[in-house]
Design a protein around this motif. Structure first.
Motif, PDB file in Angstrom:
ATOM      1  N   PRO A  18      -8.940  -7.477 -14.468  1.00 14.99           N
ATOM      2  CA  PRO A  18      -8.786  -6.650 -13.270  1.00 14.99           C
ATOM      3  C   PRO A  18      -7.325  -6.505 -12.874  1.00 14.99           C
ATOM      4  N   ARG A  19      -7.007  -5.376 -12.324  1.00 19.80           N
ATOM      5  CA  ARG A  19      -5.672  -5.128 -11.773  1.00 19.80           C
ATOM      6  C   ARG A  19      -5.833  -4.903 -10.286  1.00 19.80           C
ATOM      7  N   THR A  20      -4.928  -5.465  -9.528  1.00 22.95           N
ATOM      8  CA  THR A  20      -4.953  -5.277  -8.082  1.00 22.95           C
ATOM      9  C   THR A  20      -3.697  -4.545  -7.666  1.00 22.95           C
ATOM     10  N   ALA A  21      -3.767  -3.886  -6.547  1.00 20.52           N
ATOM     11  CA  ALA A  21      -2.605  -3.154  -6.047  1.00 20.52           C
ATOM     12  C   ALA A  21      -2.458  -3.418  -4.555  1.00 20.52           C
ATOM     13  N   ALA A  22      -1.240  -3.582  -4.124  1.00 24.38           N
ATOM     14  CA  ALA A  22      -0.972  -3.752  -2.699  1.00 24.38           C
ATOM     15  C   ALA A  22      -1.347  -2.448  -1.997  1.00 24.38           C
ATOM     16  N   ARG A  23      -2.305  -2.517  -1.100  1.00 19.30           N
ATOM     17  CA  ARG A  23      -2.738  -1.317  -0.373  1.00 19.30           C
ATOM     18  C   ARG A  23      -1.986  -1.224   0.944  1.00 19.30           C
ATOM     19  N   VAL A  24      -0.747  -0.954   0.851  1.00 21.36           N
ATOM     20  CA  VAL A  24       0.084  -0.810   2.038  1.00 21.36           C
ATOM     21  C   VAL A  24       0.819   0.512   1.928  1.00 21.36           C
ATOM     22  N   ARG A  25       0.789   1.275   2.992  1.00 16.96           N
ATOM     23  CA  ARG A  25       1.454   2.571   2.966  1.00 16.96           C
ATOM     24  C   ARG A  25       2.788   2.556   3.706  1.00 16.96           C
ATOM     25  N   PHE A  26       2.919   1.704   4.700  1.00 18.05           N
ATOM     26  CA  PHE A  26       4.128   1.739   5.505  1.00 18.05           C
ATOM     27  C   PHE A  26       5.407   1.363   4.779  1.00 18.05           C
ATOM     28  N   PRO A  27       5.410   0.418   3.834  1.00 17.83           N
ATOM     29  CA  PRO A  27       6.690   0.022   3.245  1.00 17.83           C
ATOM     30  C   PRO A  27       7.436   1.155   2.564  1.00 17.83           C
ATOM     31  N   GLU A  28       6.746   2.063   1.887  1.00 14.97           N
ATOM     32  CA  GLU A  28       7.454   3.141   1.198  1.00 14.97           C
ATOM     33  C   GLU A  28       8.205   4.019   2.188  1.00 14.97           C
ATOM     34  N   GLY A  29       7.631   4.235   3.375  1.00 16.99           N
ATOM     35  CA  GLY A  29       8.317   5.008   4.407  1.00 16.99           C
ATOM     36  C   GLY A  29       9.558   4.307   4.914  1.00 16.99           C
ATOM     37  N   LEU A  30       9.616   2.993   4.730  1.00 18.58           N
ATOM     38  CA  LEU A  30      10.783   2.217   5.154  1.00 18.58           C
ATOM     39  C   LEU A  30      11.756   1.975   4.007  1.00 18.58           C
ATOM     40  N   GLY A  31      11.408   2.472   2.832  1.00 15.73           N
ATOM     41  CA  GLY A  31      12.262   2.256   1.677  1.00 15.73           C
ATOM     42  C   GLY A  31      11.802   1.120   0.791  1.00 15.73           C
ATOM     43  N   GLU A  33       9.041  -0.495  -1.849  1.00 17.61           N
ATOM     44  CA  GLU A  33       8.076   0.004  -2.822  1.00 17.61           C
ATOM     45  C   GLU A  33       7.312  -1.153  -3.432  1.00 17.61           C
ATOM     46  N   ALA A  34       6.022  -0.924  -3.667  1.00 14.46           N
ATOM     47  CA  ALA A  34       5.231  -1.920  -4.385  1.00 14.46           C
ATOM     48  C   ALA A  34       5.742  -1.965  -5.817  1.00 14.46           C
ATOM     49  N   GLN A  35       5.850  -3.168  -6.354  1.00  9.62           N
ATOM     50  CA  GLN A  35       6.369  -3.360  -7.710  1.00  9.62           C
ATOM     51  C   GLN A  35       5.391  -4.192  -8.520  1.00  9.62           C
ATOM     52  N   PRO A  36       5.438  -4.075  -9.848  1.00  7.41           N
ATOM     53  CA  PRO A  36       4.569  -4.918 -10.677  1.00  7.41           C
ATOM     54  C   PRO A  36       4.881  -6.388 -10.449  1.00  7.41           C
ATOM     55  N   VAL A  37       3.854  -7.215 -10.507  1.00  2.00           N
ATOM     56  CA  VAL A  37       4.048  -8.662 -10.391  1.00  2.00           C
ATOM     57  C   VAL A  37       4.794  -9.116 -11.635  1.00  2.00           C
ATOM     58  N   ARG A  38       5.941  -9.755 -11.451  1.00  2.00           N
ATOM     59  CA  ARG A  38       6.806 -10.149 -12.562  1.00  2.00           C
ATOM     60  C   ARG A  38       6.109 -11.127 -13.501  1.00  2.00           C
ATOM     61  N   GLY A  39       6.106 -10.795 -14.776  1.00  2.00           N
ATOM     62  CA  GLY A  39       5.572 -11.689 -15.788  1.00  2.00           C
ATOM     63  C   GLY A  39       4.065 -11.633 -15.965  1.00  2.00           C
ATOM     64  N   LEU A  40       3.377 -10.935 -15.085  1.00  2.00           N
ATOM     65  CA  LEU A  40       1.917 -10.857 -15.173  1.00  2.00           C
ATOM     66  C   LEU A  40       1.488  -9.399 -15.060  1.00  2.00           C
ATOM     67  N   ASP A  41       0.509  -9.017 -15.825  1.00  2.00           N
ATOM     68  CA  ASP A  41      -0.004  -7.654 -15.747  1.00  2.00           C
ATOM     69  C   ASP A  41      -1.271  -7.662 -14.894  1.00  2.00           C
ATOM     70  N   ILE A  42      -1.112  -8.055 -13.619  1.00  2.00           N
ATOM     71  CA  ILE A  42      -2.279  -8.158 -12.744  1.00  2.00           C
ATOM     72  C   ILE A  42      -2.256  -7.153 -11.605  1.00  2.00           C
ATOM     73  N   GLY A  43      -1.185  -6.425 -11.436  1.00  4.11           N
ATOM     74  CA  GLY A  43      -1.134  -5.456 -10.361  1.00  4.11           C
ATOM     75  C   GLY A  43       0.242  -5.358  -9.732  1.00  4.11           C
ATOM     76  N   THR A  44       0.251  -4.879  -8.497  1.00  4.08           N
ATOM     77  CA  THR A  44       1.513  -4.666  -7.785  1.00  4.08           C
ATOM     78  C   THR A  44       1.532  -5.478  -6.491  1.00  4.08           C
ATOM     79  N   HIS A  45       2.745  -5.659  -5.987  1.00  4.45           N
ATOM     80  CA  HIS A  45       2.938  -6.362  -4.721  1.00  4.45           C
ATOM     81  C   HIS A  45       4.207  -5.853  -4.070  1.00  4.45           C
ATOM     82  N   VAL A  46       4.397  -6.197  -2.801  1.00  6.49           N
ATOM     83  CA  VAL A  46       5.648  -5.891  -2.102  1.00  6.49           C
ATOM     84  C   VAL A  46       6.484  -7.155  -2.174  1.00  6.49           C
TER      85      VAL A  46
END
Length: 105
Positions: A18-31, A33-46
């Motif tokens: 499974p892959r998970t993704a940070a479901r947050v919309r506000f950070p991109e408006g502030l500059g 961005e959700a990024q891939p989790v370093r070293g793991l292919d499990i999803g994104t995080h802030v």
């Protein structure tokens, strides 16, 4: 199981990653961005520190937005740490203002 091309395969067990993704919309408006989790292919995080502070002063994130593989208890603990850090930051700012006001007077 039927593959996308229509080929059917009999299975006894199916394992998925499974892959998970940070479901947050506000950070991109502030500059932020959700990024891939370093070293793991499990999803994104802030990206944030252990207390949830991001690279933007005064902006914190917590829970699955910072650690997508966390369960409810871990996500809750992230929120508690972020709350404590936010409170400490507010107290420190209030103290700095009081000291500056006293120095001016």
């Amino acid at each position: 199981m039927t593959l996308q091309g229509g080929t059917a395969i009999a299975l006894r067990v199916l394992v998925v990653a499974p892959r998970t993704a940070a479901r947050v919309r506000f950070p991109e408006g502030l500059g932020l961005e959700a990024q891939p989790v370093r070293g793991l292919d499990i999803g994104t995080h802030v990206p944030a520190d252990a207390c949830g502070a991001t690279g933007l002063a005064g902006v914190w994130v917590a829970g699955n937005a910072t650690a997508p593989s966390e369960k409810v208890v871990g996500a809750l603990a992230c929120g508690v740490r972020a709350g404590m850090a936010i409170n400490a930051d507010l107290v420190a700012e209030r103290t700095r203002r009081a000291v500056r006001a006293r120095d001016v007077a």
